[in-house]
Design an enzyme around this catalytic site. Structure first.
Site, short mmCIF file in Angstrom:
data_model
loop_
_atom_site.label_atom_id
_atom_site.label_comp_id
_atom_site.label_asym_id
_atom_site.label_seq_id
_atom_site.Cartn_x
_atom_site.Cartn_y
_atom_site.Cartn_z
N GLU A 1 0.80 -1.24 0.00
CA GLU A 1 0.00 0.00 0.00
C GLU A 1 0.83 1.29 0.00
O GLU A 1 0.52 2.24 0.72
CB GLU A 1 -0.98 -0.01 1.19
N GLU B 1 -6.26 -10.50 -1.53
CA GLU B 1 -7.08 -10.29 -0.32
C GLU B 1 -8.55 -10.25 -0.69
O GLU B 1 -9.29 -9.35 -0.29
CB GLU B 1 -6.67 -8.97 0.36
O1 G3I Z 1 -3.25 -6.68 18.45
C1 G3I Z 1 -4.29 -5.92 19.06
C2 G3I Z 1 -4.64 -6.47 20.41
O2 G3I Z 1 -3.51 -6.34 21.25
C3 G3I Z 1 -5.85 -5.73 20.98
O3 G3I Z 1 -6.23 -6.32 22.18
C4 G3I Z 1 -7.02 -5.78 19.99
C5 G3I Z 1 -8.22 -4.96 20.46
O4 G3I Z 1 -8.95 -4.44 19.37
O5 G3I Z 1 -6.60 -5.24 18.75
C6 G3I Z 1 -5.53 -5.96 18.17
O6 G3I Z 1 -5.21 -5.36 16.97
C7 G3I Z 1 -6.09 -5.57 15.89
C8 G3I Z 1 -5.30 -6.28 14.79
O7 G3I Z 1 -6.09 -6.37 13.61
C9 G3I Z 1 -4.85 -7.68 15.19
O8 G3I Z 1 -5.93 -8.49 15.51
C10 G3I Z 1 -6.57 -4.22 15.40
O9 G3I Z 1 -7.44 -3.64 16.36
C11 G3I Z 1 -7.29 -4.35 14.07
O10 G3I Z 1 -7.56 -3.05 13.56
C12 G3I Z 1 -6.40 -5.10 13.10
O11 G3I Z 1 -7.08 -5.22 11.87
C13 G3I Z 1 -6.33 -5.74 10.80
C14 G3I Z 1 -6.08 -4.66 9.75
O12 G3I Z 1 -5.42 -5.23 8.65
C15 G3I Z 1 -5.27 -3.50 10.24
O13 G3I Z 1 -5.05 -2.59 9.20
C16 G3I Z 1 -7.14 -6.87 10.21
O14 G3I Z 1 -7.23 -7.93 11.16
C17 G3I Z 1 -6.45 -7.36 8.94
O15 G3I Z 1 -7.32 -8.28 8.30
C18 G3I Z 1 -6.21 -6.18 8.01
O16 G3I Z 1 -5.62 -6.61 6.83
C19 G3I Z 1 -5.35 -5.60 5.86
C20 G3I Z 1 -4.13 -6.05 5.10
O17 G3I Z 1 -3.06 -6.30 5.98
C21 G3I Z 1 -3.73 -5.02 4.06
N1 G3I Z 1 -4.84 -4.67 3.20
C22 G3I Z 1 -6.08 -4.32 3.87
C23 G3I Z 1 -6.48 -5.40 4.86
C24 G3I Z 1 -7.81 -5.07 5.51
O18 G3I Z 1 -7.68 -3.93 6.33
#
Ligand code: G3I
Length: 341
Positions: A126, A233
């Site tokens: 990205e 994705e």
């Molecule tokens: O790790 C923390 C944890 O410590 C905490 O307790 C918890 C509470 O909400 O959050 C955890 O972090 C989360 C993380 O995923 C891991 O589970 C974040 O809140 C959450 O926002 C994060 O979302 C991820 C996102 O990327 C972040 O940008 C999604 O799971 C993941 O599917 C998504 O994947 C991205 C690709 O990498 C790139 N392209 C877009 C795609 C969708 O956003």
């Protein structure tokens, strides 16, 4: 599900393998896995110099024991990356030398750890700007290193593991508004004489948008580069959207609808299946497409339950929350079965 023509993958999280039913579904239906979060910089090196690979290792071990490939995601991204990598404690960009040293150390350590176990890496994720003003998005890595941070990441990645495939991965780069900037960036990587094996089009789509014609213009343009093209994705969001189509979780909309809390109406289920069928038939017409990875396995583990509105009940995947195949799954199977070898 894995077709002969295409590698079909899914993004997973290590703790999901606690459920035996999930584990056997993944082993049966997919040919490769991408850790959805657990190879990202803030998971593997949250604290400088302290690498934690245990969660990603669990996915890699599962893949190895079931003869699945692994795709590494991702080495350099503006999100889910610890601040220290490119900024000082006051939020100012590090010097170019310091940021480059951090990038190099990170890429070398991660790729050495997974050497021989990961088929290819989303080296940079990205980096292309959504607006037309410039090719690159304004990010901490770019501010510290300069516009060649992408080239440097590809250089370090090839040095770290000359056997790994290297990909550039981004959202909406198949679409008219963003495609040319992505093509230019890939050209810059190639002009610099660096290895790049493929381009990853994320493929976060909705039921009606973007049109198949627009997606196809993207597939044509990227296929013409001669590199592998991968849909990395894939998901189809059947819920209503407001203004936002970008796959940037920071762009979460404040309010929105959650219309299908009690289940997806049958007509929407059919629309979803039709959309998946059309997408796969389109992908299968492009021989440069080597892989399609679903961004999740079932409706319950999709990021789209929290984007663009937090806490919705969404239905974007091929399996439902009980891991039962949906009509969309059958549509994909039919498309794969009809594909010419
Ligand atoms: O790790 C923390 C944890 O410590 C905490 O307790 C918890 C509470 O909400 O959050 C955890 O972090 C989360 C993380 O995923 C891991 O589970 C974040 O809140 C959450 O926002 C994060 O979302 C991820 C996102 O990327 C972040 O940008 C999604 O799971 C993941 O599917 C998504 O994947 C991205 C690709 O990498 C790139 N392209 C877009 C795609 C969708 O956003």
């Amino acid at each position: 599900m894995a077709g002969d023509r295409l590698l079909i993958g899914a993004a997973v999280s290590s703790q999901e393998f606690d459920q035996p039913k999930f584990a056997s579904l993944v082993a049966d239906q997919f040919g490769c896995l991408t850790p959805c979060n657990e190879m990202k910089p803030d998971f593997v090196q949250r604290v400088k110099g302290k690498f934690t690979f245990d969660r990603a290792d669990r996915i890699v071990q599962f893949a190895a024991s079931h003869h699945l490939q692994v795709i590494g995601h991702t080495l350099c991204w503006h999100s889910q990356t610890p601040k220290w990598m490119y900024e000082d404690e006051g939020g100012k960009p590090l010097t170019r030398e310091a940021a480059l040293a951090n990038l190099k150390t990170h890429i070398y350590a991660v790729m050495h750890h997974f050497k021989g176990k990961v088929k290819g890496w989303d080296v940079v994720n990205e980096a292309v700007n959504d607006g037309p003003e410039q090719i690159l998005r304004d990010t901490p890595a770019r501010r510290a290193i300069g516009d060649d941070f992408v080239l440097k990441a590809f250089q370090f990645a090839h040095e770290a593991d000359p056997t790994a495939e290297l990909y550039y991965n981004d959202y909406n780069i198949d679409l008219d508004y963003k495609r040319d900037r992505a093509l230019k960036l890939i050209q810059q990587i190639r002009d610099a004489g660096l290895r790049i094996d493929g381009v990853g089009i994320q493929g976060h789509y909705m039921l009606e948008k973007p049109s198949l014609d627009e997606i196809e213009r993207g597939l044509k343009a990227f296929s013409a580069l001669g590199l592998q093209v991968m849909i990395t994705e894939l998901d189809v969001d059947p819920l209503p959207r407001g203004k936002s189509m970008i796959a940037d979780i920071n762009a979460t909309e404040g309010a929105g609808l959650n219309p299908y809390k009690e289940g997806l109406p049958e007509e929407v289920q059919t629309q979803l299946a039709d959309r998946y069928g059309s997408l796969f038939r389109l992908f299968l017409r492009y021989p440069k497409i080597s892989r399609v990875t679903m961004w999740g396995v079932h409706d319950g583990d999709s990021w789209l339950n929290d984007f663009p509105v937090r806490g919705r009940t969404n239905y974007p995947m091929l399996f439902d929350r009980g891991l039962k195949a949906k009509p969309a799954f059958n549509a994909v199977i039919n498309a794969l079965a009809q594909a010419k070898p």
